[in-house]
Design a protein around this motif. Structure first.
Motif, PDB file in Angstrom:
ATOM      1  N   GLN A 224     -67.936  18.818 -15.913  1.00 56.67           N
ATOM      2  CA  GLN A 224     -69.334  18.832 -16.343  1.00 56.67           C
ATOM      3  C   GLN A 224     -69.520  19.740 -17.553  1.00 56.67           C
ATOM      4  N   ALA A 225     -68.774  20.862 -17.564  1.00 56.02           N
ATOM      5  CA  ALA A 225     -68.880  21.798 -18.689  1.00 56.02           C
ATOM      6  C   ALA A 225     -68.149  21.299 -19.923  1.00 56.02           C
ATOM      7  N   LEU A 226     -67.052  20.525 -19.732  1.00 55.74           N
ATOM      8  CA  LEU A 226     -66.235  20.044 -20.849  1.00 55.74           C
ATOM      9  C   LEU A 226     -66.003  18.537 -20.683  1.00 55.74           C
ATOM     10  N   PRO A 227     -67.033  17.725 -20.795  1.00 57.97           N
ATOM     11  CA  PRO A 227     -66.898  16.286 -20.502  1.00 57.97           C
ATOM     12  C   PRO A 227     -65.994  15.533 -21.462  1.00 57.97           C
ATOM     13  N   SER A 228     -65.747  16.075 -22.652  1.00 53.93           N
ATOM     14  CA  SER A 228     -64.932  15.353 -23.634  1.00 53.93           C
ATOM     15  C   SER A 228     -63.484  15.829 -23.679  1.00 53.93           C
ATOM     16  N   ASP A 229     -63.105  16.766 -22.843  1.00 54.50           N
ATOM     17  CA  ASP A 229     -61.726  17.257 -22.854  1.00 54.50           C
ATOM     18  C   ASP A 229     -60.837  16.310 -22.052  1.00 54.50           C
ATOM     19  N   PRO A 230     -59.826  15.696 -22.663  1.00 51.56           N
ATOM     20  CA  PRO A 230     -59.027  14.700 -21.954  1.00 51.56           C
ATOM     21  C   PRO A 230     -58.190  15.274 -20.817  1.00 51.56           C
ATOM     22  N   GLU A 231     -57.718  16.519 -20.956  1.00 54.21           N
ATOM     23  CA  GLU A 231     -56.905  17.102 -19.889  1.00 54.21           C
ATOM     24  C   GLU A 231     -57.744  17.471 -18.668  1.00 54.21           C
ATOM     25  N   VAL A 232     -58.977  17.929 -18.899  1.00 54.26           N
ATOM     26  CA  VAL A 232     -59.883  18.210 -17.781  1.00 54.26           C
ATOM     27  C   VAL A 232     -60.194  16.909 -17.037  1.00 54.26           C
ATOM     28  N   ALA A 233     -60.515  15.866 -17.791  1.00 53.92           N
ATOM     29  CA  ALA A 233     -60.796  14.569 -17.175  1.00 53.92           C
ATOM     30  C   ALA A 233     -59.560  14.026 -16.475  1.00 53.92           C
ATOM     31  N   GLY A 234     -58.390  14.207 -17.105  1.00 52.33           N
ATOM     32  CA  GLY A 234     -57.157  13.726 -16.505  1.00 52.33           C
ATOM     33  C   GLY A 234     -56.847  14.409 -15.193  1.00 52.33           C
ATOM     34  N   LEU A 235     -57.042  15.735 -15.148  1.00 58.59           N
ATOM     35  CA  LEU A 235     -56.764  16.453 -13.908  1.00 58.59           C
ATOM     36  C   LEU A 235     -57.738  16.048 -12.815  1.00 58.59           C
ATOM     37  N   LEU A 236     -59.009  15.893 -13.146  1.00 54.99           N
ATOM     38  CA  LEU A 236     -59.981  15.455 -12.140  1.00 54.99           C
ATOM     39  C   LEU A 236     -59.619  14.066 -11.621  1.00 54.99           C
ATOM     40  N   ALA A 237     -59.260  13.156 -12.507  1.00 54.47           N
ATOM     41  CA  ALA A 237     -58.866  11.813 -12.080  1.00 54.47           C
ATOM     42  C   ALA A 237     -57.636  11.860 -11.191  1.00 54.47           C
ATOM     43  N   LEU A 238     -56.660  12.684 -11.557  1.00 52.95           N
ATOM     44  CA  LEU A 238     -55.454  12.833 -10.737  1.00 52.95           C
ATOM     45  C   LEU A 238     -55.803  13.338  -9.347  1.00 52.95           C
ATOM     46  N   MET A 239     -56.709  14.316  -9.275  1.00 52.88           N
ATOM     47  CA  MET A 239     -57.133  14.847  -7.980  1.00 52.88           C
ATOM     48  C   MET A 239     -57.799  13.766  -7.132  1.00 52.88           C
ATOM     49  N   LEU A 240     -58.698  12.998  -7.746  1.00 48.18           N
ATOM     50  CA  LEU A 240     -59.427  11.969  -7.005  1.00 48.18           C
ATOM     51  C   LEU A 240     -58.477  10.899  -6.481  1.00 48.18           C
ATOM     52  N   LEU A 241     -57.552  10.454  -7.320  1.00 53.11           N
ATOM     53  CA  LEU A 241     -56.624   9.406  -6.915  1.00 53.11           C
ATOM     54  C   LEU A 241     -55.641   9.903  -5.860  1.00 53.11           C
ATOM     55  N   THR A 242     -55.226  11.160  -5.971  1.00 52.98           N
ATOM     56  CA  THR A 242     -54.339  11.729  -4.954  1.00 52.98           C
ATOM     57  C   THR A 242     -55.062  11.890  -3.633  1.00 52.98           C
ATOM     58  N   GLU A 243     -56.287  12.394  -3.694  1.00 49.03           N
ATOM     59  CA  GLU A 243     -57.073  12.597  -2.478  1.00 49.03           C
ATOM     60  C   GLU A 243     -57.414  11.272  -1.811  1.00 49.03           C
ATOM     61  N   SER A 244     -57.531  10.202  -2.586  1.00 49.27           N
ATOM     62  CA  SER A 244     -57.897   8.895  -2.019  1.00 49.27           C
ATOM     63  C   SER A 244     -56.876   8.412  -0.999  1.00 49.27           C
TER      64      SER A 244
END
Length: 411
Positions: A224-244
């Motif tokens: 939310q603080a850095l919506p355009s940072d690709p590594e922040v988005a990538g890590l969040l996506a990785l977390m969501l897909l792993t948790e799924s």
């Protein structure tokens, strides 16, 4: 006024970083050790008192109790040479105002701020990560050592030196200018939390759902603080897909279920969709960073209905890029590439690559388990059984050891 049913161990875990952040902001990094001990004292008091007398405002109760414990510890610490300086800090906090009743603030800001504060620029990055995992995530030295694949003594020394360095800095508490400052170590901390959550050090439980939820919560705040940072988005996506995959990772009897045997209809499809959308929105035009690349791998797994239809050639290519991006310094990435190589080029080629990796990293976790799996698929049962025995002896994770022993019996 009752605090309600949410007051318990989960709430204590959520509030602990916020309490520590407020004490550190008030008394300075030079008092980090004492602040940490005071928070632990307050948590113990809450654990004992809340069942009978739940507070109306749990956060304010913990902050007030921790400050009192801090004062008690400072006044009792007559052996420390800087006792007079600490007494002065009691009277004149950093902010210039007395440590009075708790004021309204953002718990989310506190959590993110504490991540950045512990990643102090005066510390080396390895120490920043270790200290933050200890103070914010609450991981033990053994857990941090397991995540970082280091001896416990090495991690303990890093944390001790980091705390000593913070004490030497006195009351200096440099605030980050924005969320992007110290981003590298903050991402490393969140990734380590994810790793421990989904592959716990002890294996009991096999999966730490609370730690995973906290890691995702912090990653969402950072995104939310850095919506355009690709590594922040990538890590969040990785977390969501792993948790799924969580609902399918354990059988009814609690045994681990590997990815290629999981019932993918049990995966959390809402998390899968969110993770894939995030990857698809981030990849175009983004430079390939390690977290975004891993998210792309996870997305390919999530999009495939089973192992056989997975795009292994693309996964193999992504791991090749990931090795280059990380400077070929992470043997676990190489091990994962070899697993993909087996799917694309066959078990024989992968076993040859595995032998080369073992010559350089003989103690690499999961190496014997991967070899055992490949040997079993190749029909070399005697060699596979020996590899499973070695793998079971090498792991301290109870759930993984039981899984390996089960595979050995199945041979």
């Amino acid at each position: 006024m009752s605090a309600g049913p949410g007051v318990g161990e989960d709430l204590l875990r959520d509030l602990a970083p916020q309490v520590l952040a407020r004490l550190v902001r008030t008394y300075g990094t030079g008092q980090f050790d004492v602040c940490e001990d005071a928070v632990q004292d307050a948590l113990l008091a809450a654990y004992r008192q809340w069942p009978a007398e739940p507070p109306a405002d749990p956060l304010a109760w913990l902050v007030t109790t921790a400050r009192r414990r801090y004062v008690d510890r400072v006044r009792a610490d007559s052996r420390r040479r800087d006792r007079e300086a600490r007494e002065a800090l009691l009277a004149e906090p950093l902010g210039g105002s007395p440590a009075g009743p708790e004021t309204a603030g953002s718990p989310a800001d506190d959590s993110l701020l504490l991540l950045q504060l512990c990643c102090h620029p005066a510390l080396p990055r390895t120490a920043q990560v270790a200290l933050t995992l200890r103070a914010v995530a609450g991981l033990s030295t053994a857990q941090i050592a397991n995540v970082q694949q280091l001896p416990e003594a090495t991690v303990a020394q890093r944390i001790t030196r980091a705390k000593r360095r913070l004490a030497e800095l006195g009351g200096d508490l440099p605030r980050p200018r924005d969320a992007a400052e110290r981003l590298g170590p903050v991402l490393d901390v969140l990734y380590a939390m994810l790793t421990e959550a989904h592959h716990t050090t002890s294996g009991t439980p096999a999966r730490d759902t609370d730690l995973a939820a906290e890691a995702i919560h912090l990653a969402r705040l950072l995104h939310q603080a850095l919506p355009s940072d690709p590594e922040v988005a990538g890590l969040l996506a990785l977390m969501l897909l792993t948790e799924s995959r969580g609902p399918a990772r354990q059988a009814a009897d609690g045994a681990l279920v590997p990815l290629d045997e999981q019932d993918r209809t049990r995966w959390d499809q809402a998390l899968v969709r969110e993770g894939i959308r995030l990857v698809e929105a981030t990849v175009p035009g983004a430079a390939p960073g390690p977290y975004l690349l891993q998210a792309c791998v996870a997305a390919l797994h999530a999009e495939a209905p089973d192992t056989a239809s997975t795009d292994w050639s693309e996964i193999l290519a992504l791991y090749g890029v990931l090795e280059v991006v990380t400077g070929r310094q992470n043997p676990t990435i190489t091990l994962n590439r070899i697993v993909a190589e087996a799917q694309v080029h066959g078990d024989g080629a992968a076993l040859d690559s595995l032998a080369g990796l073992e010559r350089v990293h003989p103690g690499l976790p999961r190496l014997h388990a991967v070899r055992a799996h490949l040997l079993a698929r190749a029909g070399r049962k005697s060699e596979a059984a020996d590899a499973y025995r070695r793998a079971a002896r090498a792991t301290r994770n109870l759930a993984e050891r039981q899984y390996l022993q089960g595979r050995l019996r199945a041979l």
